[in-house]
Design an enzyme around this catalytic site. Structure first.
Site, PDB file in Angstrom:
ATOM      1  N   ASP A 534       0.842  -1.194   0.000  1.00 26.23           N
ATOM      2  CA  ASP A 534       0.000   0.000   0.000  1.00 26.23           C
ATOM      3  C   ASP A 534       0.876   1.242   0.000  1.00 26.23           C
ATOM      4  O   ASP A 534       2.088   1.173   0.233  1.00 26.23           O
ATOM      5  CB  ASP A 534      -0.930  -0.016   1.225  1.00 26.23           C
ATOM      6  CG  ASP A 534      -0.171  -0.166   2.533  1.00 26.23           C
ATOM      7  OD1 ASP A 534       0.559   0.777   2.893  1.00 26.23           O
ATOM      8  OD2 ASP A 534      -0.285  -1.225   3.188  1.00 26.23           O
ATOM      9  N   GLU A 614      21.686 -22.186 -19.157  1.00 22.33           N
ATOM     10  CA  GLU A 614      20.827 -21.307 -18.348  1.00 22.33           C
ATOM     11  C   GLU A 614      21.629 -20.143 -17.775  1.00 22.33           C
ATOM     12  O   GLU A 614      21.159 -19.006 -17.728  1.00 22.33           O
ATOM     13  CB  GLU A 614      20.176 -22.111 -17.212  1.00 22.33           C
ATOM     14  CG  GLU A 614      19.039 -23.005 -17.698  1.00 22.33           C
ATOM     15  CD  GLU A 614      18.563 -23.989 -16.631  1.00 22.33           C
ATOM     16  OE1 GLU A 614      17.397 -24.401 -16.720  1.00 22.33           O
ATOM     17  OE2 GLU A 614      19.355 -24.352 -15.735  1.00 22.33           O
TER      18      GLU A 614
END
Ligand code: GLA
Length: 730
Positions: A534, A614
């Site tokens: 928030d 990777e």
């Protein structure tokens, strides 16, 4: 710009594209006349009609006239018990036992710059780019003054609101409700959009037409919650990303909240936003005051996208206080999903070494490094290094990490305690608990009473010892349960209704102390992922771990919903291993990279287990992120499709302020054999400029890309993705 018409007592707030207007009427009632697209030189009180309506009472001073009623007219800050039966903004229990508030206009004040609220988060002005309007209302009988604060950020199209209630009488007043924002509309043909979910799937968008009566979201969990976010929207029924009027309202608060809309009998509507009235009751002794947290509003005449970009700009420039402002934040690797509680110093250093070799810049040691923390049933509260796991403590570990050229970050959960901890054994009375009841556990832990300064002081001294013992660049401030048994040893019975809010103020106090004492430490907020995502937290923690769900495909939804209010730079997002720890899904590394890159980027896996191919790909991702950092973090964000509506692909875009650089991101949902050929229409480009696509070298005009689109490549496999970069041909 705030324009005053003193004679007619009209206050008009203009931002670049919007106008907000208030008027004090003949009875000193403060009316809300308008909020919407900018209108110059106006008195919009002419829009307010009132007439005799049965069962809508008339104020006493209206005499025999029945044409005026609070029940019908749009109020700037709605009252209760005196004739407006819709959602009240304020409710007080007065010394005589009545629950009434009758507020009338008294005065106003203008100030340069933006007001700030003591102990609470808020948008700040850097220079004088903002103005403040304060309107004073008074309930004469109760001798209570209510100050309505408006912060006006003209160029950001942002208006903030806050409220302070002062008891000027000689007796005690009890405040049972005090909204931060009240916004009345002379219409109810609006849709309400809210962002809802649960742990591991936060902020999913929900849209529905307003119906008669009250519709609301909120939290009584003590945090703003995974379940509903304190950000809501109201919009035209046909509004979309690019068109239609839409209003966004965010509450800068991290505790219980309510956002409610009431659609009233005469097809008006009212949005109220503020602290949830559940178990809220603040005692105001004579001379005392209460300040409600700040709310902020944006109105976009041109759809959701513009509204989001306004919030993003404002949050970036005038809310978050980032120690890395203007500098690139480090890419981090976090060991949580790689090891959980089971690690040794050597294991951590191994992960860090692999990460450093790939260009990753900070190692974050997650949960499990302190007390007897070998699982989640013990240790919280004992913020001393577990030297069995980490021999020699941080003083031995951190130099090893720093020798790799990496910064060091650490996980903490200061608000919590386990019963199996030295802290709890010494201070069982320090938790939130109700006498005569056994408190509920959440994740096997109890909540420390952060409304108490003595408890906070002790925990802070523990944190200081850790932080001062070595060179720490980052803290992940976690919080892993909802509040129950909310009662404090330190307050008398009549003040127990203050504990929820005092708890939040306590959290803010701790975070502010950290910021003051360690201004260079980056704090990432976390609450089981995004349970406290928030605007309040963002004032202290410039980034927040967006969700404990690190699966790239689920993250498309979570980050999409989050983006309606909060900018990309605030969303902690990591590449994790597959099969994903939360849902078992296997996604390509490229897709995980592209999704996490639209966030505060990092990795959360044992990089030592990656194949060479990777690792090469990760090295490239890290380089790409560094290269596109400014565009991703400071660029304008455009949602090109919705993962809730379109199964085929989710696309989004970042565009530089000068519209000369563009990063387009696309993740395909479901691949099918012989799938349709699709084009993607871009947004926010300059129609008159020519853009070159770096991967293909082809050149297209901005107009072409926006009107006709760009062909999406045909790719096979599960959840493939691509990212392309466009720049203007010089
Ligand atoms: C929470 C966080 C995770 C991790 C764990 C550690 O769930 O959201 O990222 O830090 O706690 O216990």
């Amino acid at each position: 710009m705030i324009v005053l018409d003193k004679e007619n007592r009209i206050f008009t707030i203009h931002t670049l594209n919007t106008t907000y207007q208030i008027k004090a009427d003949q009875y000193n009632v403060l009316l809300h006349t308008y909020y919407g697209p900018r209108i110059e030189d106006c008195d919009l009180s002419c829009l307010i009609q009132c007439g005799n309506r049965s069962f809508s009472p008339n104020p006493n001073e209206a005499g025999r006239s029945r044409d005026y009623s609070l029940d019908i007219m749009p109020q700037e800050y709605s009252t209760c018990g005196v004739g407006d039966f819709r959602l009240p903004s304020i409710e007080m229990e007065l010394p005589n036992g009545s629950h009434t508030a009758d507020l009338r206009y008294v005065d106003f004040r203008l100030e340069k710059g933006k007001y700030m609220l003591e102990g609470l988060p808020g948008f700040y002005s850097v220079k004088d780019e903002a103005e403040t309007l304060i309107i004073f209302l008074r309930d004469a009988a109760a001798q209570v003054v209510v100050k309505l604060y408006y912060g006006v950020f003209e160029s950001l199209d942002l208006i903030t609101r806050a409220v302070q209630v002062v008891n000027q009488g000689t007796e005690t007043v009890r405040l049972c409700r005090c909204a931060s924002l009240c916004l009345d509309f002379l219409r109810s043909d609006l849709d309400m959009i809210t962002f809802n979910g649960h742990h591991l799937m936060e902020r999913c968008l929900d849209r529905g037409a307003l119906r008669p009566g009250i519709q609301s979201v909120g939290s009584v969990r003590g945090t703003s919650s995974h379940q509903h976010n304190p950000f809501v929207m109201l919009c035209d029924r046909d509004a979309d990303e690019d068109a239609g009027i839409c209003y966004g309202a965010m509450l800068l608060y991290s505790g219980n909240f309510e956002a409610a809309v009431e659609c009233s009998q005469y097809e008006n509507s009212r949005l109220i936003m503020g602290i949830h009235p559940y178990h809220f009751c603040w005692t105001l002794e004579p001379g005392e005051s209460f300040t409600a947290p700040e709310a902020a509003m944006v109105c976009s005449p041109n759809g959701f996208g513009e509204m989001s970009r306004q919030f993003h700009r404002a949050i970036r420039s005038n809310l978050i206080r980032d120690p890395y402002a203007g500098r690139r934040k480090p890419i981090l690797v976090n060991n949580w999903e790689a090891t959980y509680f089971d690690f040794t110093a050597d294991k951590l250093v191994d992960i860090a070494r692999e990460a450093a070799a790939l260009g990753i810049e900070m190692f974050v040691m997650d949960d499990g490094w302190f007390g007897l923390r070998n699982d989640d049933n013990s240790g919280l509260g004992d913020w001393q290094v577990n030297t069995e796991k980490l021999p020699g403590g941080l003083e031995a570990l951190v130099p090893r990490i720093k020798d790799l050229g990496m910064k060091f970050g650490i996980w903490m959960e200061p608000e919590m305690v386990n019963e199996d901890s030295d802290l709890y054994r010494a201070h069982p009375d320090w938790i939130l608990h109700i006498p005569g009841r056994f408190p509920a556990r959440g994740r096997g832990q109890l909540v420390l009473d952060f409304s108490r300064k003595d408890v906070r002081d002790y925990i802070y001294s523990q944190l200081r010892e850790v932080l001062s013992s070595t060179d720490i660049s980052y803290i992940k401030w976690d919080m892993n349960r909802s509040l129950t048994d909310v009662w404090s040893e330190a307050l008398p019975a009549r003040r127990q209704g203050e504990v929820y809010h005092r708890y939040v103020l306590g959290v803010y106090d701790m975070l502010e102390r950290l910021r003051r004492d360690y201004p260079n430490i980056l704090i990432e907020g976390c609450c089981g992922g995004g349970g406290r995502f928030d605007g309040g937290m963002l004032y202290y923690t410039p980034q927040i771990w967006c969700s404990d769900d690190s699966d790239a495909i689920d993250r498309l939804r979570i980050q999409y919903g989050t983006s309606f209010c909060y900018p990309v730079c605030t969303m902690g997002a990591h590449v994790s291993a597959v099969p994903n720890e939360q849902n078992g899904r296997i996604t390509p590394l490229k897709t995980r990279g592209i999704t996490a890159m639209s966030g505060a980027f990092g990795y959360e896996m044992d990089l030592g287990k990656c194949t060479e191919a990777e690792k090469t790909e990760i090295r490239q991702q890290v380089e790409n992120y560094k290269e596109y950092y400014d565009l991703i973090h400071y660029g304008d964000y455009y949602r090109l499709s919705s993962p809730f509506q379109d199964n085929a692909y989710t696309a989004w875009e970042q565009v530089s302020a000068d519209r000369r650089k563009v990063l387009v991101n696309v993740v395909l949902g479901c691949t099918h054999a012989a799938s349709p050929f699709r084009t993607l229409r871009l947004k926010g480009l300059d129609s008159g400029l020519l853009y070159q696509v770096d991967q293909t070298g082809t050149v297209h005009s901005g107009k072409e890309l926006m009107k006709a689109g760009y062909p999406l490549p045909q790719i096979q496999g599960d959840y493939p993705s691509f990212q392309f970069y466009l720049k203007v041909v010089e």
